[in-house]
Design an enzyme around this catalytic site. Structure first.
Site, PDB file in Angstrom:
ATOM      1  N   ASP A 269     -54.351  49.047   3.183  1.00 48.04           N
ATOM      2  CA  ASP A 269     -55.361  48.841   2.159  1.00 48.04           C
ATOM      3  C   ASP A 269     -54.619  48.831   0.822  1.00 48.04           C
ATOM      4  O   ASP A 269     -53.455  49.241   0.733  1.00 48.04           O
ATOM      5  CB  ASP A 269     -56.431  49.951   2.227  1.00 48.04           C
ATOM      6  CG  ASP A 269     -57.724  49.518   1.550  1.00 48.04           C
ATOM      7  OD1 ASP A 269     -58.788  50.060   1.898  1.00 48.04           O
ATOM      8  OD2 ASP A 269     -57.665  48.600   0.702  1.00 48.04           O
TER       9      ASP A 269
HETATM   10  C1  GLC Z   1     -60.255  47.736  -1.337  1.00 48.36           C
HETATM   11  C2  GLC Z   1     -60.966  47.977  -0.031  1.00 48.36           C
HETATM   12  C3  GLC Z   1     -60.649  46.942   1.012  1.00 48.36           C
HETATM   13  C4  GLC Z   1     -60.398  45.607   0.335  1.00 48.36           C
HETATM   14  C5  GLC Z   1     -59.121  45.750  -0.456  1.00 48.36           C
HETATM   15  C6  GLC Z   1     -58.786  44.489  -1.254  1.00 48.36           C
HETATM   16  O1  GLC Z   1     -59.948  48.920  -1.981  1.00 48.36           O
HETATM   17  O2  GLC Z   1     -60.900  49.275   0.545  1.00 48.36           O
HETATM   18  O3  GLC Z   1     -61.760  46.892   1.916  1.00 48.36           O
HETATM   19  O4  GLC Z   1     -60.298  44.570   1.278  1.00 48.36           O
HETATM   20  O5  GLC Z   1     -59.144  46.865  -1.343  1.00 48.36           O
HETATM   21  O6  GLC Z   1     -59.733  44.281  -2.253  1.00 48.36           O
END
Ligand code: GLC
Length: 730
Positions: A269
């Site tokens: 993430d």
């Molecule tokens: C965010 C989320 C994830 C998302 C990523 C990119 O913090 O937790 O679900 O796809 O970052 O935006």
């Protein structure tokens, strides 16, 4: 510029020759030959890459992309959110919108709405449309679906997720993934794993039993990998048993690779990576979103090169990661000239969004059969509530969609009705909250003036429809709600409008349970409308006026009060000292309510129809089965009403006198059946006997307990209509 494109195309020709123009299309030879051919070619490519080139492929070089290796014609990866619509373009090196004018997408009903259809074919259609749109926007990986279990009604991201039940979660996410990947785009199942709250989401440390993990929190991810063949998976922010998910050997290697055979890319993430050596050795492949000034300072950039040079990370480990990335590039035909080019915001996409929205809407209550409304009888409607006019496409943070359009309920009603029906709008309540940097500055004042205006209009109309619920100040990534209460004084509004007009219908637009106990027993009709996409308002109008017979079923329990929910009843949420102990164990959602005999306001699987159905003649393929056998359950469903409609036949299992703790009932199979008025159909549900197993921690294996199991057929977890006993012998 032209020269470099020309050079690149020459390289691409070389790469195609090298790869033997590998493509995903089914060649005449069998898959093992293809695999052998692919692996040989991937090995050949890797053998030509320098360490620096390999490492450059393992981390972001912008918010949502990685570096190419042009020398060898290896393209870069372009990633995009989100689970219910392709996100607007973001600036390469900042979180701000890029300000494009051609990146508005179709806003699909969010995860819980899609699950509420209990219709896997709609999950496939959603995935296919999302895949097409992602390709049209030149994306290679779409960051969805989100399949984390809805453990608490307060989780800000419940709206993005799919269910409190592991089977519904699994059955709905697999076709969604296959749909996306059928369009040469990689899906990304998230967030791996046990990421069920937003409170302290980047540091909370979760602990739970192996049995709860295997029976409740893993199944959707396992199905995504083994049935959906998902190409990528996103490591979660939180810690799991003391180790950050993105460097957990147990999660990223032992379970994902060794047990489940995952061959794709493990993506962190954004800013969820916390080390170089541990993350690299324990299975992270691609580092995204780390907050540093220079991409070379990413954990998987220069520090990783140094770690290899000084022997802390073997180069073979790096090669494994590069191979996983190349494998996904091949599976999504990134080297192919005839790769799917996609399509954007087509009529078919909006039809798909409408179909999901229409089947997602849940008729919770309709005591006086006030619904469906008859536009030939009704002369005036009071349309009340901020959610009658509010668009929900934008908001919720990463899953936000800049929608090409979103039909609101008021717009939908006006489209549905001709001018001889008077539509009177009153806001009823005002969104007084603000959400800044995930801090909710709610204020729950009752706006007397707005209420009086609404009451006045309700008193003069044939019916009043209140559109309330939540919005993305409450249904949002990055925070959990403070409670289950309806904000902005909606309870008072509903009571006052009901006094003015007994023909009051309440429609809840929310992605998560809310407390409806103050009015649920008095209001004659209640409808759950979700955050329901670009076509949600049209679908709602069609349900309210009977053009669509509602067939949605709740994918999560609606409690009478928050404390009835397991994590709150046991005072486990959000955890103490940043440690969340899932001591409710396997008793999540209806498993808890049924086993502890706590009556919810509306149960998991509940949803009414404008027609009626009868279940009869249940029969089993055999009364006794061994552990290796399959059980077929036939049941006859009759539409006994005057309206065509659809029913969801749900099969739950129960074992009396088990030697281990068992949920009172567990969903084992379901099927949605569409029937014209007065017609009958016999459907068959199939389960394997081993599906009735529980996870035995002492042997770390699944165990099928001999005994007499009740196989219960119903149209809701709290409405079992038929039951048959089957004996499982070892
Ligand atoms: C965010 C989320 C994830 C998302 C990523 C990119 O913090 O937790 O679900 O796809 O970052 O935006």
């Amino acid at each position: 510029m032209i020269k470099s494109i020309y050079r690149l195309s020459i390289i691409k020709v070389c790469i195609l020759v090298l790869l033997g123009s590998y493509s995903c299309q089914n060649n005449a030879t069998n898959s093992s030959t293809i695999d052998a051919g692919v692996n040989a070619k991937i090995d050949s490519l890797v053998s030509q890459l320098s360490l620096a080139e390999k490492v450059s492929m393992l981390h972001g070089n912008s918010k949502f992309s990685t570096a190419a290796v042009e020398r060898l014609g290896i393209p870069n990866l372009k990633l995009s959110d989100g689970p219910h619509g392709v996100r607007e373009e973001i600036l390469p090196h900042a979180w701000d919108p890029a300000g494009w004018t051609n990146d508005s997408s179709t806003y699909f009903p969010t995860g819980t709405a899609l699950s509420a259809t209990w219709n896997p074919s709609l999950a496939l259609a959603t995935g296919e449309a999302l895949g097409e749109q992602a390709r049209a926007r030149n994306k290679d990986i779409l960051l969805g679906p989100g399949v984390n279990i809805q453990r608490t009604p307060l989780c800000g991201r419940n709206f993005e997720y799919m269910s409190e039940d592991p089977l519904l979660n699994a059955v709905m996410c697999v076709p969604y993934i296959k749909g996306i990947q059928s369009k040469d785009v990689a899906a990304c199942v998230k967030h791996w794993a046990v990421n069920n709250q937003e409170t302290n989401r980047t540091t909370v440390d979760t602990y739970l039993s192996e049995r709860a993990l295997q029976e409740i929190y893993f199944p959707a991810f396992k199905a995504a990998v083994q049935e959906g063949e998902v190409y990528t998976i996103m490591g979660a922010y939180n810690k799991f048993r003391g180790v950050y998910c993105c460097e957990s050997k147990y999660l990223l290697r032992d379970v994902l690779r060794d047990d489940w055979g995952f061959e794709g890319i493990v993506i962190s993430d954004w800013d969820a990576t916390h080390s170089t050596v541990d993350a690299a050795n324990n299975g992270l492949d691609l580092e995204m979103g780390t907050v540093v000034d220079n991409y070379d300072d990413y954990y998987f950039a220069n520090p990783l090169i140094k770690a290899v040079e000084n022997g802390d990370v073997k180069e073979e480990i790096i090669d494994e990661k590069v191979k996983s990335i190349l494998r996904v590039m091949l599976k999504t035909n990134m080297f192919e000239a005839n790769r799917n080019a996609g399509s954007y915001n087509t009529p078919e996409h909006y039809q798909a969004a409408y179909n999901v929205a229409a089947e997602a809407i849940v008729l919770l209550k309709n005591d006086k059969a006030l619904l469906p409304l008859d536009k030939n009888q009704i002369k005036s409607i009071a349309v009340i509530g901020d959610n009658a006019t509010r668009k929900h496409c934008e908001g919720g943070f990463s899953s936000s969609v800049k929608a090409k359009y979103e039909i609101t309920p008021l717009e939908g009603l006006k489209k549905e009705l001709n001018e001889d029906v008077k539509v009177e709008f009153a806001q009823g309540y005002e969104k007084t909250s603000q959400l800044n940097n995930f801090v909710l500055s709610a204020n729950n004042t009752v706006n007397e003036k707005l209420i009086q205006e609404a009451v006045k209009k309700a008193a003069t109309c044939d019916v009043a429809i209140i559109f309330g619920g939540l919005n993305h100040d409450y249904d949002s990534e990055g925070l959990d709600r403070p409670d289950m209460k309806l904000p902005y004084g909606q309870d008072v509004l509903i009571q006052e409008v009901l006094k003015a007009n007994p023909n009051t219908i309440v429609v809840m637009h929310a992605g998560s349970p809310v407390d409806m106990s103050s009015f649920a027993n008095q209001v004659p009709s209640i409808v759950w409308g979700w955050l329901n996409g670009s076509e949600g308002g049209r679908a709602m109008a069609n349900v309210l006026f009977g053009k669509v017979n509602p067939s949605g079923k709740m994918p999560f329990t609606l409690p009478v009060k928050l404390d009835d929910s397991p994590a709150h009843h046991l005072n486990l949420f959000p955890g103490e000292n940043n440690i969340a102990k899932y001591e409710e164990d396997i008793l999540v959602g209806y498993r808890w309510f049924d086993t502890r005999n706590i009556k919810p306001l509306y149960a998991f699987g509940h949803g009414l129809s404008y027609t009626s159905f009868d279940f009869s003649d249940v029969s089993l393929s055999q009364k006794e089965v061994s552990s290796s056998e399959e059980i077929s359950i036939n049941v006859t469903v009759t539409n006994t009403g005057k309206t065509d409609g659809a029913e969801v036949v749900q099969l739950y299992s129960h074992l009396e006198d088990s030697k281990v703790l068992r949920s009172e009932k567990e969903l084992r199979a379901f099927k949605k059946v569409f029937l014209k008025a007065g017609t009958t159909k016999t459907i068959t549900l199939k389960i394997d006997a081993k599906d009735l197993s529980y996870f035995e921690e002492s042997t770390n294996s699944w165990k099928l307990e001999a005994g007499n199991y009740q196989l219960m057929i119903g149209n809701s977890s709290d409405n079992i209509l038929l039951s048959k006993e089957v004996s499982i012998n070892q």
